[in-house]
Design an enzyme around this catalytic site. Structure first.
Site, PDB file in Angstrom:
ATOM      1  N   SER A 215       0.850  -1.189   0.000  1.00 37.34           N
ATOM      2  CA  SER A 215       0.000   0.000   0.000  1.00 37.34           C
ATOM      3  C   SER A 215       0.897   1.255   0.000  1.00 37.34           C
ATOM      4  O   SER A 215       1.770   1.369  -0.861  1.00 37.34           O
ATOM      5  CB  SER A 215      -0.965  -0.059   1.194  1.00 37.34           C
ATOM      6  OG  SER A 215      -1.948   0.939   1.112  1.00 37.34           O
TER       7      SER A 215
ATOM      8  N   HIS B 203      -7.804  -4.275  -2.228  1.00 35.14           N
ATOM      9  CA  HIS B 203      -6.575  -3.637  -1.777  1.00 35.14           C
ATOM     10  C   HIS B 203      -6.040  -4.272  -0.493  1.00 35.14           C
ATOM     11  O   HIS B 203      -4.826  -4.242  -0.247  1.00 35.14           O
ATOM     12  CB  HIS B 203      -6.817  -2.138  -1.562  1.00 35.14           C
ATOM     13  CG  HIS B 203      -5.565  -1.349  -1.306  1.00 35.14           C
ATOM     14  ND1 HIS B 203      -4.642  -1.110  -2.291  1.00 35.14           N
ATOM     15  CD2 HIS B 203      -5.073  -0.772  -0.179  1.00 35.14           C
ATOM     16  CE1 HIS B 203      -3.640  -0.408  -1.786  1.00 35.14           C
ATOM     17  NE2 HIS B 203      -3.869  -0.193  -0.503  1.00 35.14           N
TER      18      HIS B 203
ATOM     19  N   ASP C 177      -8.484  -4.881  -6.862  1.00 32.18           N
ATOM     20  CA  ASP C 177      -8.123  -3.692  -6.075  1.00 32.18           C
ATOM     21  C   ASP C 177      -8.890  -2.473  -6.589  1.00 32.18           C
ATOM     22  O   ASP C 177      -8.758  -2.094  -7.750  1.00 32.18           O
ATOM     23  CB  ASP C 177      -6.602  -3.478  -6.170  1.00 32.18           C
ATOM     24  CG  ASP C 177      -6.079  -2.490  -5.128  1.00 32.18           C
ATOM     25  OD1 ASP C 177      -6.806  -1.552  -4.755  1.00 32.18           O
ATOM     26  OD2 ASP C 177      -4.922  -2.654  -4.709  1.00 32.18           O
TER      27      ASP C 177
END
Lengths: 336, 336
Positions: free
Chosen positions: A140, A311, A281
């Protein structure tokens, strides 16, 4: 600072060997991209044997240096599935370094770029006398910082693993985060800072997961009496409350904006790279990860995953992520 | 109430024949699903020759009875591409009826269901002496109401056309709207009602469009000086400001919740039905429209569209939507 254990655990076989760790704070002199030269305190934690090859591990904006339970702090941390004795990032084979993000406390209330985070890690390595790390594993926002590190300090890392991050934020995701920041600001202006922060986190949660997951989880029809209650509300409420208990509006504003300021020139990345993209995602489109893989200057492996969790796959897909990490960390350098 | 034209238009050839229209308000006695029996003023507009076959046209929660420019009001309305002289919903062939949603003004401050809107339209038809309409064309929330009408008053409509709507809201979309309502409430509690409403609308806009559209539009890097400005901000700001100028927080709360309360039993829908789903719709997943098509009791045509504009395809895909409407409205009833 922890209360001593007064009862033996029920199942002694479940006790895992404790991960040795050291925590510290170094005040580093950094030339920040937008805020100029500053002395910045950087809080770090170093896991395992410091003589072992070093792996930097960084997560999302809400992740901190507590990656897994350790000899200093028994809290489980944010990546216990992947980091620890016998885990994919094996603290018996590697030492692991992680920092609290610049801007996560109120010691530094300025605009922060992913490049600043990368530079802080490089300066910290200087202090440790570490010239080159075995790997930088980021997920991330941590993936963005890993890519910034690879672009700015490529000679100091043998292998970069970037999970669910690309060379820049997608404009749709930027718009969604901009709205989250505006929610926080609305809360601040209305003297309800925690309400705004909780609500911003709830919105973020929707982008971390997938419509399919929510469709499978929240099938109950609305309950209507004085108010209408929808099936997703307890989940959203809990996510907001947990976040407010450990995060400050100012830190959220700085780190959220930092994601949207992130820009790396793919052609500056020359070292070995593993990119992991997740087809579902909602925040980092797989197409962006693939385009980055096609543009970097060095050798790159692109791993394409499916996940119901979008995600959040890096937190949820224990097996698939573990395999990617084991393979990436097993790579031996032959050219240095 | 409009100022007279004092200058002739520059290009007389561009003048289209004005659509004759009548506006009115009928106070109807309705048994509302959650609020019980009420006398409710319903604002309507009737376009074209009232002796022609009637088509009901309803749009999203922010759409009103001003569907197209007409003899009463020259404002372009929300669906000028599809409704008017020579358009797919041709006001020379059909009369067109549209209402302001119950709850769109502050005359009715109660919980409102899509079934209530359908019942209001049925009661209005009673007042007009219209037993059966040629078609009910609804898009977005209007599609939900069209489906509720087909389920509750199926004998009164020959053909239902529901664009980008299903038998219930998707849980992910419900969560996203719940957050929008919480933003409005945060603004109200902080004495910044318009700030909250504008922000909620901005968030809604993201769900009406697609990540791909935003990715193509907002490619410029952020501009940083005292503040950081992102490429999407002027678009979001304008969308929020336009909405605040014509919508009230209370109306938004009621109508947004109404979407999430909407539930229709597909097996109650027995009449002719055209369902339009958009593969890129972020708010009404195509899978939900397809599942509805497979479950209804009567004849159903499912139209699958691609659109860069996602949920807003009904406003943007003039050609494709126009073709669907022409085909649906051309259907002759042979069984009644």
């Amino acid at each position: 600072m922890h209360a001593p254990l007064t009862h033996a655990p029920r199942n002694p076989a479940s006790i895992k060997p404790e991960v040795p760790a050291v925590r510290g704070t170094d005040t580093l002199r950094l030339a920040l991209r937008y805020a100029g030269e500053r002395h910045v305190p950087v809080h770090w934690c170093l896991y395992g044997d410091p003589r072992a090859p070093l792996v930097i591990v960084q997560g999302g904006i809400s992740a901190d240096r507590q990656v897994c339970a350790n000899s200093v702090d028994a809290a489980p941390g944010w990546w216990p599935d992947q980091v620890g004795a016998g885990r994919a990032i094996d603290t018996r084979r590697f030492s692991v370094l992680s920092i609290d993000w610049l801007g996560a406390d109120d010691a530094l209330d300025v605009r922060i770029d992913s490049a600043d985070q990368a530079d802080a890690l490089a300066a910290l390595l200087d202090g440790f006398g570490v010239e080159r790390v075995h790997a930088f594993v980021g997920a991330s926002y941590g993936a963005m910082v890993a890519l910034a590190f690879a672009a700015r300090h490529g000679e100091r890392v043998a292998h970069t693993v970037a999970i669910s991050g690309a060379d820049r934020a997608h404009p749709h995701s930027t718009a969604l985060r901009l709205i989250q920041r505006r929610i926080v600001e609305l809360g601040l202006r209305g003297a309800r800072p925690n309400d705004g922060l909780a609500l911003a986190r709830q919105l973020a949660m929707l982008s971390y997961r997938t419509p399919r997951e929510l469709g499978l989880r929240f099938v109950e029809p609305p309950q209507v009496d004085d108010a209408a209650r929808f099936a997703c509300e307890p989940w959203l409420d809990a996510a907001g409350a947990r976040f407010v208990a450990r995060f400050r509006p100012s830190a959220f504003l700085r780190l959220s904006e930092s994601i949207d300021l992130h820009r790396v020139n793919a052609t500056d990345i020359r070292g070995a790279l593993t990119l992991v993209g997740v087809l579902e995602d909602q925040l980092v489109p797989f197409a962006d990860v693939r385009r980055l893989a096609q543009t970097v200057a060095g050798p790159c492996r692109l791993v394409r995953l499916h996940s119901l969790y979008g995600h959040d796959a890096f937190l949820k897909e224990r097996g698939a992520i573990g395999r990617v990490l084991r393979e990436a960390l097993a790579t031996q350098e032959t050219t240095t």
